[in-house]
Design an enzyme around this catalytic site. Structure first.
Site, mmCIF file in Angstrom:
data_model
loop_
_atom_site.group_PDB
_atom_site.id
_atom_site.type_symbol
_atom_site.label_atom_id
_atom_site.label_comp_id
_atom_site.label_asym_id
_atom_site.label_seq_id
_atom_site.Cartn_x
_atom_site.Cartn_y
_atom_site.Cartn_z
ATOM 1 N N HIS A 110 5.370 4.664 12.612
ATOM 2 C CA HIS A 110 5.523 4.593 11.160
ATOM 3 C C HIS A 110 6.528 5.688 10.795
ATOM 4 C CE1 HIS A 110 3.857 3.986 6.952
ATOM 5 N NE2 HIS A 110 4.516 5.133 6.835
ATOM 6 N N ARG B 34 0.822 -1.199 0.000
ATOM 7 C CA ARG B 34 0.000 0.000 0.000
ATOM 8 C C ARG B 34 0.862 1.257 0.000
ATOM 9 N NH1 ARG B 34 -0.948 4.878 2.530
ATOM 10 N NH2 ARG B 34 -0.309 3.855 4.472
ATOM 11 N N CYS C 166 4.222 9.385 0.848
ATOM 12 C CA CYS C 166 2.908 10.029 0.742
ATOM 13 C C CYS C 166 2.847 10.913 -0.496
ATOM 14 C CB CYS C 166 2.639 10.872 1.981
ATOM 15 S SG CYS C 166 1.086 11.794 1.917
#
Length: 311
Positions: A215, A23, A248
């Site tokens: 994370h 992902r 991101c």
């Protein structure tokens, strides 16, 4: 046995890794893998000993086209017993789609800064918290764990420093909404070891019985140092991405996910258990390179496994 280093706190004897490559890794790649390639990647990851794999996200295809086939991936996934296959959802529609896809856990994202939250999910934090409450009802109503991830907890690319008290206040609100697990994200790699310890210490002081997952990114090279800093304060759960790919797409300067095999190599050198097969991780990272058609950031597949490590 815990790892003991003279003059330092006792480190965890074992760490727990959630693999986010399918992902968070693939979402930032220009190359969009086919459903069959993603399934092959997850099958290879299954063989490494991982017990948590983030498979995809239920987002609008036009926003993150790399994740458009997440429902198909879950539908065709060869599930390994004991492995948690999770996905992220940005809103109520995504949460309902995740439940319908029979995911094992849903991660709900919220940002610690207004600017990143608007960039990431196109709404302010207070509006997001209303959404989170509704999503929590959907997820928990389906009998699934509600996991909350707080992005840019160590600094925002738009606003700079993020106050630790703000991070903790948002954590408290997420816990009040029923979050069972909390993850703090260093979304653009702005964290450093001192800041990581400040945040972790403050978190433990305010929520002494709440487990914490980190994370962390390595966009500026501090990822493994930050992991070690967190472990000194007892953190034993981390996210990482096979090959070190990803980041991101909604924040500048966000590449640099922590590389799974680099992190595991460091843990094994330190005598810390992971339950993972390092050679199998290496083989999977090389397969991923072939799929993507370019080198991945992993240092371990370039340098190889140190001879004194058996796996």
């Amino acid at each position: 046995m815990p790892t003991i280093i003279p003059g330092l706190p006792v480190l965890p004897a074992r760490v727990h890794i959630r693999e986010v490559g399918p992902r968070d890794g693939l979402q930032n790649e220009a190359c969009i893998l086919s459903t069959e390639q993603k399934l092959a990647l997850i099958t290879a990851l299954n063989a490494t000993g991982l017990d948590q794999i983030e498979v995809g996200s239920f987002v609008r295809a036009e926003n993150v086209p790399q994740m458009a086939d997440t429902p198909q991936v879950f539908a065709q996934l060869a599930r390994k017993p004991g492995v948690i296959y999770s996905a992220i959802a940005p809103n109520e529609v995504g949460a309902k789609r995740a439940v319908a896809a029979n995911v094992d856990a849903v991660q709900v994202f919220l940002s610690a800064s207004e600017s990143h939250n608007r960039s990431n999910v196109n709404m302010g934090i207070e509006q997001s918290l209303v959404q989170v409450a509704n999503m929590a009802a959907i997820v928990r109503g389906a009998g699934l764990p509600f996991d909350a991830v707080l992005s840019v907890a160590f600094g925002c690319p738009f606003e700079g420093e993020v106050a630790i008290e703000r991070v903790l206040d948002l954590c408290a609100r997420l816990l009040d909404l029923g979050a069972e697990n909390l993850t703090l994200g260093d979304t653009t790699g702005m964290g450093h070891p001192v800041l990581v310890q400040q945040v972790v210490r403050a978190f433990h002081e305010r929520f002494p019985r709440q487990p914490l997952r980190l994370h962390l990114h390595s966009a500026r090279g501090a990822g493994l140092a930050n992991i070690f800093a967190a472990m000194q304060l007892g953190v034993d759960a981390f996210d990482s991405s096979i090959g070190g790919i990803g980041g991101c797409p909604f924040a500048p300067g966000a590449p640099g996910n922590l590389c799974t095999e680099d992190m595991v190599h460091m843990f094994h050198e330190m005598g810390i258990e992971t339950g993972l097969d390092l050679p199998a991780l290496m083989q999977t990272a090389r397969m991923l390179e072939e799929m993507l058609g370019h080198e991945v950031p992993s240092q371990t597949i370039k340098a190889g496994i140190c001879k004194h490590i058996t796996g």
